[in-house]
Design a protein around this motif. Structure first.
Motif, mmCIF file in Angstrom:
data_model
loop_
_atom_site.group_PDB
_atom_site.id
_atom_site.type_symbol
_atom_site.label_atom_id
_atom_site.label_comp_id
_atom_site.label_asym_id
_atom_site.label_seq_id
_atom_site.Cartn_x
_atom_site.Cartn_y
_atom_site.Cartn_z
ATOM 1 N N GLY A 76 0.835 -1.036 0.065
ATOM 2 C CA GLY A 76 0.136 0.019 -0.161
ATOM 3 C C GLY A 76 0.848 1.077 -0.061
ATOM 4 N N LEU A 77 1.421 1.555 1.295
ATOM 5 C CA LEU A 77 1.994 3.033 1.255
ATOM 6 C C LEU A 77 3.292 3.158 0.228
ATOM 7 N N GLY A 78 4.001 2.132 0.253
ATOM 8 C CA GLY A 78 5.205 2.200 -0.753
ATOM 9 C C GLY A 78 4.531 2.407 -2.405
ATOM 10 N N PRO A 79 3.940 1.441 -2.881
ATOM 11 C CA PRO A 79 3.414 1.534 -4.343
ATOM 12 C C PRO A 79 2.571 2.792 -4.634
ATOM 13 N N MET A 80 1.599 3.181 -3.391
ATOM 14 C CA MET A 80 0.640 4.338 -4.010
ATOM 15 C C MET A 80 2.028 5.809 -3.696
ATOM 16 N N ALA A 81 2.555 5.776 -2.724
ATOM 17 C CA ALA A 81 3.610 7.031 -2.530
ATOM 18 C C ALA A 81 4.390 7.246 -3.872
ATOM 19 N N GLY A 82 4.914 5.777 -4.343
ATOM 20 C CA GLY A 82 5.669 5.687 -5.231
ATOM 21 C C GLY A 82 5.028 6.497 -6.705
ATOM 22 N N GLN A 83 3.659 6.011 -6.822
ATOM 23 C CA GLN A 83 3.115 6.731 -8.062
ATOM 24 C C GLN A 83 2.650 8.166 -7.837
ATOM 25 N N ASN A 84 2.569 8.375 -6.602
ATOM 26 C CA ASN A 84 2.341 10.017 -6.169
ATOM 27 C C ASN A 84 3.662 10.755 -6.674
ATOM 28 N N ARG A 88 -5.494 11.528 -7.645
ATOM 29 C CA ARG A 88 -6.012 9.873 -7.164
ATOM 30 C C ARG A 88 -4.826 9.707 -6.097
ATOM 31 N N TYR A 89 -3.652 9.986 -6.540
ATOM 32 C CA TYR A 89 -2.561 9.301 -5.839
ATOM 33 C C TYR A 89 -2.085 10.413 -4.696
ATOM 34 N N VAL A 90 -2.351 11.537 -4.793
ATOM 35 C CA VAL A 90 -2.228 12.467 -3.369
ATOM 36 C C VAL A 90 -3.192 12.085 -2.371
ATOM 37 N N ARG A 91 -4.421 11.952 -3.025
ATOM 38 C CA ARG A 91 -5.426 11.612 -1.997
ATOM 39 C C ARG A 91 -5.303 10.117 -1.537
ATOM 40 N N GLU A 92 -4.955 8.936 -2.219
ATOM 41 C CA GLU A 92 -4.798 7.673 -1.553
ATOM 42 C C GLU A 92 -3.257 7.852 -0.631
ATOM 43 N N THR A 93 -2.443 8.513 -0.885
ATOM 44 C CA THR A 93 -1.194 8.854 -0.154
ATOM 45 C C THR A 93 -1.895 9.068 1.473
ATOM 46 N N ALA A 94 -2.899 10.473 1.186
ATOM 47 C CA ALA A 94 -3.259 11.098 2.554
ATOM 48 C C ALA A 94 -3.988 10.065 3.316
ATOM 49 N N ARG A 95 -4.655 9.085 2.440
ATOM 50 C CA ARG A 95 -5.631 8.113 3.239
ATOM 51 C C ARG A 95 -4.704 7.197 4.047
ATOM 52 N N LEU A 96 -3.639 6.610 3.477
ATOM 53 C CA LEU A 96 -2.673 5.890 4.027
ATOM 54 C C LEU A 96 -2.008 6.707 5.149
ATOM 55 N N TYR A 97 -1.738 7.947 5.126
ATOM 56 C CA TYR A 97 -1.081 8.497 6.467
ATOM 57 C C TYR A 97 -2.113 8.523 7.179
ATOM 58 N N ALA A 149 8.261 1.505 6.612
ATOM 59 C CA ALA A 149 7.358 2.637 6.424
ATOM 60 C C ALA A 149 8.261 4.093 6.521
ATOM 61 N N TYR A 150 9.061 3.854 7.525
ATOM 62 C CA TYR A 150 9.744 5.366 7.628
ATOM 63 C C TYR A 150 10.138 6.003 6.289
ATOM 64 N N PRO A 151 11.031 5.184 5.557
ATOM 65 C CA PRO A 151 11.399 5.987 4.587
ATOM 66 C C PRO A 151 10.504 6.588 3.322
ATOM 67 N N TRP A 152 9.309 5.909 3.271
ATOM 68 C CA TRP A 152 8.230 6.320 2.436
ATOM 69 C C TRP A 152 7.773 7.535 3.190
ATOM 70 N N VAL A 153 7.812 7.948 4.274
ATOM 71 C CA VAL A 153 7.367 9.142 4.827
ATOM 72 C C VAL A 153 8.370 10.411 4.839
ATOM 73 N N VAL A 154 9.522 10.056 4.554
ATOM 74 C CA VAL A 154 10.536 10.990 4.457
ATOM 75 C C VAL A 154 10.287 11.860 3.619
ATOM 76 N N GLU A 163 6.872 15.763 1.881
ATOM 77 C CA GLU A 163 6.480 17.349 1.278
ATOM 78 C C GLU A 163 6.233 16.921 -0.273
ATOM 79 N N LYS A 164 7.380 16.224 -0.827
ATOM 80 C CA LYS A 164 6.902 15.913 -2.287
ATOM 81 C C LYS A 164 5.695 15.116 -2.661
ATOM 82 N N GLN A 165 5.320 14.592 -1.500
ATOM 83 C CA GLN A 165 3.737 13.995 -1.937
ATOM 84 C C GLN A 165 2.680 14.749 -1.603
ATOM 85 N N ALA A 166 2.954 16.065 -1.358
ATOM 86 C CA ALA A 166 1.931 16.995 -0.959
ATOM 87 C C ALA A 166 1.259 16.638 0.329
#
Length: 231
Positions: A107-115, A132-141, A166-171, A174-177
């Motif tokens: 979830g978090l990796g693939p969706m943030a990656g698409q973001n 789509r991907y900014v919203r899905e990233t926000a949902r996962l956060y 999980a941590y490296p995907w949250v680093v 800001e780029k993920q909005a």
């Protein structure tokens, strides 16, 4: 000795986090994904999906021939079992750590990656894909924020491979909005992991490998996001 085939991406950082926490002896072998080195035949022998990271453990448990492992989640699990660390022994807590490890992988990796791709790298800005991907990233956060309420770390009081995944995907939030002020539990957790000496050492290992804006050239874009060369 562990050979780590690595580039300083979120998935690469997961493994240096674990290796620095466990103090295992390892050597980094850079795989410059912007230069297409992930398609080299010698790398594909250990990572057939042409993705890094991958490891070769020359001192596997029980001895014998070296063991190679690809896929970052599988590597974290392998290293946890090898060292007996960062994966709880208690059945229920262990299950929770594994659930959240696979939540990140699926979830978090693939969706943030698409973001990242559609907001930072795509040659054409596609509003639908970005939204789509900014919203899905926000949902996962938000999912992670609720999980962390009342817990120091994802699986409870102890730091585990679920947190390292999980941590490296949250680093790159800001780029993920994403604004961590909107996710106070994630912010607290994020800052606690960032302050760990092993985290700081892990990120220092990647400094200087990837020049800034190295992924902006057409050749790099093709190497990272194009199809693998046909045999």
């Amino acid at each position: 000795m562990i050979d780590l085939h690595y580039w300083p991406t979120p998935n690469g950082h997961k493994i240096t986090l674990m290796l620095e926490e466990t103090a295992l002896e390892y050597a980094i072998h850079p795989v410059d994904i912007s230069a297409g080195e992930q398609f080299r035949p010698e790398f594909l022998k250990i990572a057939p999906n042409n993705r890094m990271p991958a490891i070769v453990d020359h001192d596997p448990p029980g001895g014998g021939a070296p063991v190679s492992v690809f896929e970052s989640g599988a590597i974290l699990l392998y290293l946890a079992e090898k060292t007996g660390r960062f994966l709880p022994r208690d059945l229920r807590t262990r299950v929770q750590a594994l659930e959240w490890l696979f939540w990140q992988m699926g979830g978090l990796g693939p969706m943030a990656g698409q973001n990242h791709h559609f907001t930072q790298y795509a040659p054409e800005k596609i509003p639908y894909a970005i939204d789509r991907y900014v919203r899905e990233t926000a949902r996962l956060y938000g999912v992670l924020d609720r999980r962390l309420a009342g817990r120091a770390f994802i699986a409870g009081d102890d730091y585990t491979i679920a947190d390292m995944a999980a941590y490296p995907w949250v680093v790159s939030h800001e780029k993920q909005a994403q604004d961590l002020a909107d996710f106070p539990e994630v912010k607290r957790w994020f800052e606690a992991i960032a302050a760990r000496p092993a985290t700081q050492r892990a990120y220092a290992r990647g400094e200087g490998l990837a020049p800034r804006h190295a992924s902006s050239s057409p050749e790099a874009q093709k190497a990272m996001f194009g199809n693998a060369p046909r045999p």
